[in-house]
Design an enzyme around this catalytic site. Sequence first.
Site, PDB file in Angstrom:
ATOM      1  N   HIS A  66       0.822  -1.217   0.000  1.00  0.00           N
ATOM      2  CA  HIS A  66       0.000   0.000   0.000  1.00  0.00           C
ATOM      3  C   HIS A  66       0.856   1.267   0.000  1.00  0.00           C
ATOM      4  O   HIS A  66       0.721   2.133   0.867  1.00  0.00           O
ATOM      5  CB  HIS A  66      -0.954   0.039   1.207  1.00  0.00           C
ATOM      6  CG  HIS A  66      -1.852  -1.152   1.329  1.00  0.00           C
ATOM      7  ND1 HIS A  66      -2.809  -1.268   2.314  1.00  0.00           N
ATOM      8  CD2 HIS A  66      -1.947  -2.290   0.584  1.00  0.00           C
ATOM      9  CE1 HIS A  66      -3.436  -2.418   2.177  1.00  0.00           C
ATOM     10  NE2 HIS A  66      -2.923  -3.060   1.129  1.00  0.00           N
ATOM     11  N   ARG A 129      -7.435   4.011   0.155  1.00  0.00           N
ATOM     12  CA  ARG A 129      -6.668   2.843   0.620  1.00  0.00           C
ATOM     13  C   ARG A 129      -5.372   2.679  -0.159  1.00  0.00           C
ATOM     14  O   ARG A 129      -4.300   2.610   0.421  1.00  0.00           O
ATOM     15  CB  ARG A 129      -7.511   1.568   0.519  1.00  0.00           C
ATOM     16  CG  ARG A 129      -6.807   0.310   1.044  1.00  0.00           C
ATOM     17  CD  ARG A 129      -7.777  -0.876   1.024  1.00  0.00           C
ATOM     18  NE  ARG A 129      -7.149  -2.070   1.550  1.00  0.00           N
ATOM     19  CZ  ARG A 129      -6.519  -2.978   0.799  1.00  0.00           C
ATOM     20  NH1 ARG A 129      -6.424  -2.816  -0.531  1.00  0.00           N
ATOM     21  NH2 ARG A 129      -5.970  -4.048   1.348  1.00  0.00           N
ATOM     22  N   GLY A 148      -9.478  -2.198  -3.348  1.00  0.00           N
ATOM     23  CA  GLY A 148     -10.237  -2.471  -2.148  1.00  0.00           C
ATOM     24  C   GLY A 148      -9.496  -3.450  -1.253  1.00  0.00           C
ATOM     25  O   GLY A 148      -8.329  -3.788  -1.490  1.00  0.00           O
ATOM     26  N   TYR A 164     -13.355   9.771   0.464  1.00  0.00           N
ATOM     27  CA  TYR A 164     -13.755   8.555  -0.248  1.00  0.00           C
ATOM     28  C   TYR A 164     -13.909   7.349   0.666  1.00  0.00           C
ATOM     29  O   TYR A 164     -14.012   6.225   0.185  1.00  0.00           O
ATOM     30  CB  TYR A 164     -12.808   8.323  -1.427  1.00  0.00           C
ATOM     31  CG  TYR A 164     -13.054   9.397  -2.472  1.00  0.00           C
ATOM     32  CD1 TYR A 164     -13.995   9.215  -3.464  1.00  0.00           C
ATOM     33  CD2 TYR A 164     -12.438  10.637  -2.365  1.00  0.00           C
ATOM     34  CE1 TYR A 164     -14.298  10.227  -4.358  1.00  0.00           C
ATOM     35  CE2 TYR A 164     -12.735  11.665  -3.253  1.00  0.00           C
ATOM     36  CZ  TYR A 164     -13.667  11.450  -4.241  1.00  0.00           C
ATOM     37  OH  TYR A 164     -13.990  12.467  -5.117  1.00  0.00           O
ATOM     38  N   TYR A 175     -19.693   1.701   6.486  1.00  0.00           N
ATOM     39  CA  TYR A 175     -20.288   3.008   6.804  1.00  0.00           C
ATOM     40  C   TYR A 175     -19.848   4.000   5.741  1.00  0.00           C
ATOM     41  O   TYR A 175     -18.702   4.447   5.716  1.00  0.00           O
ATOM     42  CB  TYR A 175     -19.852   3.486   8.193  1.00  0.00           C
ATOM     43  CG  TYR A 175     -20.436   4.840   8.524  1.00  0.00           C
ATOM     44  CD1 TYR A 175     -21.763   4.964   8.938  1.00  0.00           C
ATOM     45  CD2 TYR A 175     -19.677   5.998   8.375  1.00  0.00           C
ATOM     46  CE1 TYR A 175     -22.313   6.202   9.214  1.00  0.00           C
ATOM     47  CE2 TYR A 175     -20.221   7.241   8.650  1.00  0.00           C
ATOM     48  CZ  TYR A 175     -21.539   7.337   9.064  1.00  0.00           C
ATOM     49  OH  TYR A 175     -22.085   8.566   9.332  1.00  0.00           O
ATOM     50  N   ASP A 177     -21.964   6.810   4.709  1.00  0.00           N
ATOM     51  CA  ASP A 177     -22.848   7.973   4.690  1.00  0.00           C
ATOM     52  C   ASP A 177     -22.100   9.281   4.486  1.00  0.00           C
ATOM     53  O   ASP A 177     -22.632  10.223   3.887  1.00  0.00           O
ATOM     54  CB  ASP A 177     -23.660   8.052   5.984  1.00  0.00           C
ATOM     55  CG  ASP A 177     -24.671   6.921   6.107  1.00  0.00           C
ATOM     56  OD1 ASP A 177     -24.823   6.163   5.131  1.00  0.00           O
ATOM     57  OD2 ASP A 177     -25.290   6.795   7.171  1.00  0.00           O
TER      58      ASP A 177
END
Length: 276
Positions: A66, A129, A148, A164, A175, A177
């Site tokens: 990553h 990510r 992902g 994001y 979550y 929202d």
Amino acid sequence: MPDAQGTNGEGGVLGIAVSPTFTTDKYVFIYHTASRGNQLVRARLVDGALSGWTTLLGGVPRNRYHNGGRLRFSPDGRYLFVSTGDAQNGSYGQNLDTNAGKILRIFPDGSIPPDNPFPGKAIWSYGHRNVQGLDFDSQGRLWASEFGNNSLDEVNLIQRGGNYGWPGCEGTEGYCDDSLPPKRTWPTSAGGPSGLRIVNDYLFVATTRGQRMYRLRIDGAANLVDQQVYLQEAFGRLRTIEVDRDGDFWLTTTWDLDEEVGNDRVLHVDVEYPPA
């Protein structure tokens, strides 16, 4: 590469971009892993050799995986966008005090534009990510491909100051929202989206785990439609995709999981365009 280090994973020399004014300044920009973290450096190509190495942005958290690293200049050449990974620390995605897990926007000399969304920070968007693909469409909008975790990979339309969702939101799950939704998701088994390029408002994504190249059309509402699949399992895992002046593709393979050394390739793909 001076000071470049591998991580026995996804570290090393990660991204490269040629200056929009290369004919006069001869600058090449490179994002790579170093002992002090991931960093953006600049050098000049003179007589076939790079020299005058200058660090423009340093200290981005690194880890075995990553590390991000895609570079892309804005269409007007004024800004350089840099993608970073979360360095295997999901909390970095929402932490505005670190450049990890972000898309950054800087001037080509490494300074921070005064109209960035968070004063004094290089951060353009957050909650990422591991972004490995960046490009602009015909309207100057920035798109990004992102790995992902266990369920959904994604392509996002990037907005100034946008969140994001990572680590709370993966694709459309969790979550979500308070975050911007992706424009396209794939199961991680069919994705691993890395390099991204846009040609005539068709978006192309090279995938690693999916071992294919996706093509999607950007419609008038900025949605991704009419998906097509190319090169599926023809050349294995694909990492980078670039477009040359003739409109042809250059891709790199990334057989980084087969434990065989020295079998990666650069592919030149002829693209046929319909008559004007």
